[in-house]
Design an enzyme around this catalytic site. Structure first.
Site, PDB file in Angstrom:
ATOM      1  N   GLU A   1      37.539  32.110  30.954  1.00  0.00           N
ATOM      2  CA  GLU A   1      37.740  33.382  29.781  1.00  0.00           C
ATOM      3  C   GLU A   1      39.267  33.336  29.259  1.00  0.00           C
ATOM      4  O   GLU A   1      40.249  33.215  30.124  1.00  0.00           O
ATOM      5  CB  GLU A   1      37.213  34.613  30.162  1.00  0.00           C
ATOM      6  CG  GLU A   1      35.945  34.747  30.759  1.00  0.00           C
ATOM      7  CD  GLU A   1      35.226  35.905  30.780  1.00  0.00           C
ATOM      8  OE1 GLU A   1      35.916  36.855  31.047  1.00  0.00           O
ATOM      9  OE2 GLU A   1      33.975  36.024  30.549  1.00  0.00           O
TER      10      GLU A   1
ATOM     11  N   CYS B   1      45.969  34.943  25.416  1.00  0.00           N
ATOM     12  CA  CYS B   1      45.940  35.280  26.912  1.00  0.00           C
ATOM     13  C   CYS B   1      44.883  34.187  27.528  1.00  0.00           C
ATOM     14  O   CYS B   1      44.044  34.435  27.337  1.00  0.00           O
ATOM     15  CB  CYS B   1      45.565  36.716  26.936  1.00  0.00           C
ATOM     16  SG  CYS B   1      45.502  37.062  28.664  1.00  0.00           S
TER      17      CYS B   1
ATOM     18  N   CYS C   1      40.764  33.556  41.616  1.00  0.00           N
ATOM     19  CA  CYS C   1      42.035  33.904  42.194  1.00  0.00           C
ATOM     20  C   CYS C   1      42.183  34.203  43.574  1.00  0.00           C
ATOM     21  O   CYS C   1      41.415  34.953  43.884  1.00  0.00           O
ATOM     22  CB  CYS C   1      42.864  35.265  41.383  1.00  0.00           C
ATOM     23  SG  CYS C   1      44.529  35.271  41.730  1.00  0.00           S
TER      24      CYS C   1
ATOM     25  N   CYS D   1      44.185  40.935  44.641  1.00  0.00           N
ATOM     26  CA  CYS D   1      44.667  42.467  44.260  1.00  0.00           C
ATOM     27  C   CYS D   1      43.398  43.412  44.153  1.00  0.00           C
ATOM     28  O   CYS D   1      42.330  42.942  43.351  1.00  0.00           O
ATOM     29  CB  CYS D   1      45.402  42.250  42.951  1.00  0.00           C
ATOM     30  SG  CYS D   1      46.824  41.355  42.755  1.00  0.00           S
TER      31      CYS D   1
ATOM     32  N   CYS E   1      41.699  44.486  40.715  1.00  0.00           N
ATOM     33  CA  CYS E   1      41.205  43.282  39.566  1.00  0.00           C
ATOM     34  C   CYS E   1      39.783  42.692  39.827  1.00  0.00           C
ATOM     35  O   CYS E   1      39.335  42.213  40.784  1.00  0.00           O
ATOM     36  CB  CYS E   1      42.212  42.168  40.027  1.00  0.00           C
ATOM     37  SG  CYS E   1      42.030  40.544  38.995  1.00  0.00           S
TER      38      CYS E   1
ATOM     39  N   CYS F   1      42.986  43.995  30.771  1.00  0.00           N
ATOM     40  CA  CYS F   1      43.589  43.612  31.715  1.00  0.00           C
ATOM     41  C   CYS F   1      42.637  43.992  32.825  1.00  0.00           C
ATOM     42  O   CYS F   1      42.257  44.778  33.148  1.00  0.00           O
ATOM     43  CB  CYS F   1      44.609  44.278  32.436  1.00  0.00           C
ATOM     44  SG  CYS F   1      45.959  44.274  30.784  1.00  0.00           S
TER      45      CYS F   1
HETATM   46  S1  SF4 Z   1      45.770  40.804  39.306  1.00  0.00           S
HETATM   47 FE1  SF4 Z   1      43.938  39.386  39.577  1.00  0.00          FE
HETATM   48  S2  SF4 Z   1      44.477  37.361  38.631  1.00  0.00           S
HETATM   49 FE2  SF4 Z   1      46.238  38.447  38.811  1.00  0.00          FE
HETATM   50  S3  SF4 Z   1      47.101  37.621  40.802  1.00  0.00           S
HETATM   51 FE3  SF4 Z   1      46.017  39.704  41.145  1.00  0.00          FE
HETATM   52  S4  SF4 Z   1      43.948  38.945  41.764  1.00  0.00           S
HETATM   53 FE4  SF4 Z   1      45.017  37.190  40.826  1.00  0.00          FE
END
Ligand code: SF4
Length: 353
Positions: A96, A109, A116, A120, A123, A341
């Site tokens: 995306e 973006c 990932c 986090c 997220c 975000c």
């Molecule tokens: S915010 Fe999401 S995409 Fe960004 S580093 Fe942390 S886990 Fe990965």
């Protein structure tokens, strides 16, 4: 002629030069091809009219420049954001990207990984885990697709690029770096370093590499907490590279590149928007030329963390300003299309219809 299809968008210009020489072409053909691919956005060799027909036929037989297919395009009803889902090669996933539209700017973006691995807590992308790195071609393919969309609308093409989509670009350094060369090249996308920003959760060795290579792109560090205990609790990478190291490298980055580093700071109700947090941020960042982007946590990106009320956001911002810190409240655009975000996810292709 028998030869394996070479994906030219995974190659650098010198590598394309070597490739065309091997096919019996001239070195200057490489630059022509490069322009056709990135500026004219062609997906075949037949109409590359400034090269001999026989050479184009050899290219057609040996090289591939097809584009990523856009599987979904969601336009925000506010007219300021468009979300794209690009089908990746040999994958059941899509990546995306989001186009942000301002008066003068068209900011892409883009994603650098599928999923990932940094985990986090607030997220959406993190929930997928790490699937794989995107290739140079897949990173650039998002820009080509967005430029096709803008061109078809009769709009101006991408002016700015931010690596803030899915994934941690600095954990996919080689492909990120090679894509960056094409983005910045005059015959490529011709977008200068001042119009490019990479966002990182804090992969310190890769920031060192950016400095070593004299890249002067913008750097945005997702800080999101005012002490290590808190940051450890929702950004596991902090155990490896704690806040002190991030602030220290941000200062060095500023001195080396002359570019003020941006600290992204998610505002979570009662956790990161307190008076103690404002004082701690001042202690940490006061007197250092940097920017702080305050981002009220995205409700869809996090079920556990609440977004502060508008007046609390304003109050927190004012308390930083009163201490001389350059803080800006960043309103997430594209929330109605899940393009804000922390909302990007690699929809499985069989879920995308
Ligand atoms: S915010 Fe999401 S995409 Fe960004 S580093 Fe942390 S886990 Fe990965």
């Amino acid at each position: 002629m028998q030869c394996k299809a070479v994906r030219l968008k995974n190659l650098s210009l010198p590598q394309i030069e070597e490739f065309v020489l091997g096919l019996g072409g001239k070195k200057f053909h490489a630059r022509q091809i490069y322009k056709w691919i990135y500026q004219k956005r062609l997906s075949g060799f037949e109409t590359m009219s400034d090269m001999p027909k026989s050479f184009r036929a050899r290219l057609e037989a040996c090289a591939g420049i097809s584009k990523l297919e856009s599987r979904r395009v969601l336009e925000s009803k506010f007219g300021d954001a468009v979300k794209f889902g690009f089908e990746l090669y040999e994958s059941k996933h899509i990546a995306e990207s989001v186009l942000l539209i301002d008066d003068n700017r068209r900011t892409a973006c883009i994603s650098s990984q599928l999923g990932c691995g940094l985990g986090c807590a607030f997220c959406e992308t993190a929930k997928l885990g790490f699937i794989r790195n995107l290739t140079q071609e897949e990173i650039l393919g998002q820009l080509i697709g967005i430029n096709d969309y803008l061109f078809n609308k009769g709009d101006k093409l991408i002016t700015n690029v931010v690596f803030m989509g899915m994934g941690e670009a600095l954990s996919n350094f080689d492909n990120f770096r090679s894509a960056l060369s094409v983005i910045m090249a005059e015959d490529g996308f011709n977008i200068g370093a001042r119009r490019i920003t990479v966002s990182t959760a804090g992969v310190v060795p890769s920031i060192e590499r950016l400095m070593k290579e004299d890249l002067t792109i913008g750097l945005a560090i997702s800080l999101n907490a005012w002490n290590n205990d808190l940051r450890n609790s929702y950004m596991p990478i902090n155990r490896k590279y704690p806040i002190e190291q991030l602030v220290e490298i941000a200062k060095r980055y500023y001195h080396k590149t002359g570019r003020r580093v941006t600290f992204e700071y998610v505002l979570i109700n009662g956790i990161t928007d307190t008076a103690a947090a404002a004082s701690a941020l001042y202690k940490m960042l006061g007197g250092f030329p940097c920017k702080i982007n305050l981002i009220p946590v995205n409700p869809a990106g996090s079920k556990e963390y609440g977004s502060p009320a508008e007046k609390l956001v304003e109050r927190f911002s004012a308390s930083l300003h009163s201490r001389g810190l350059a803080a800006t409240i960043r309103r997430s655009r594209g929330q109605d299309i899940m393009g804000a975000c922390g909302q990007l996810t690699a929809f499985m292709m069989n879920h995308s219809n």
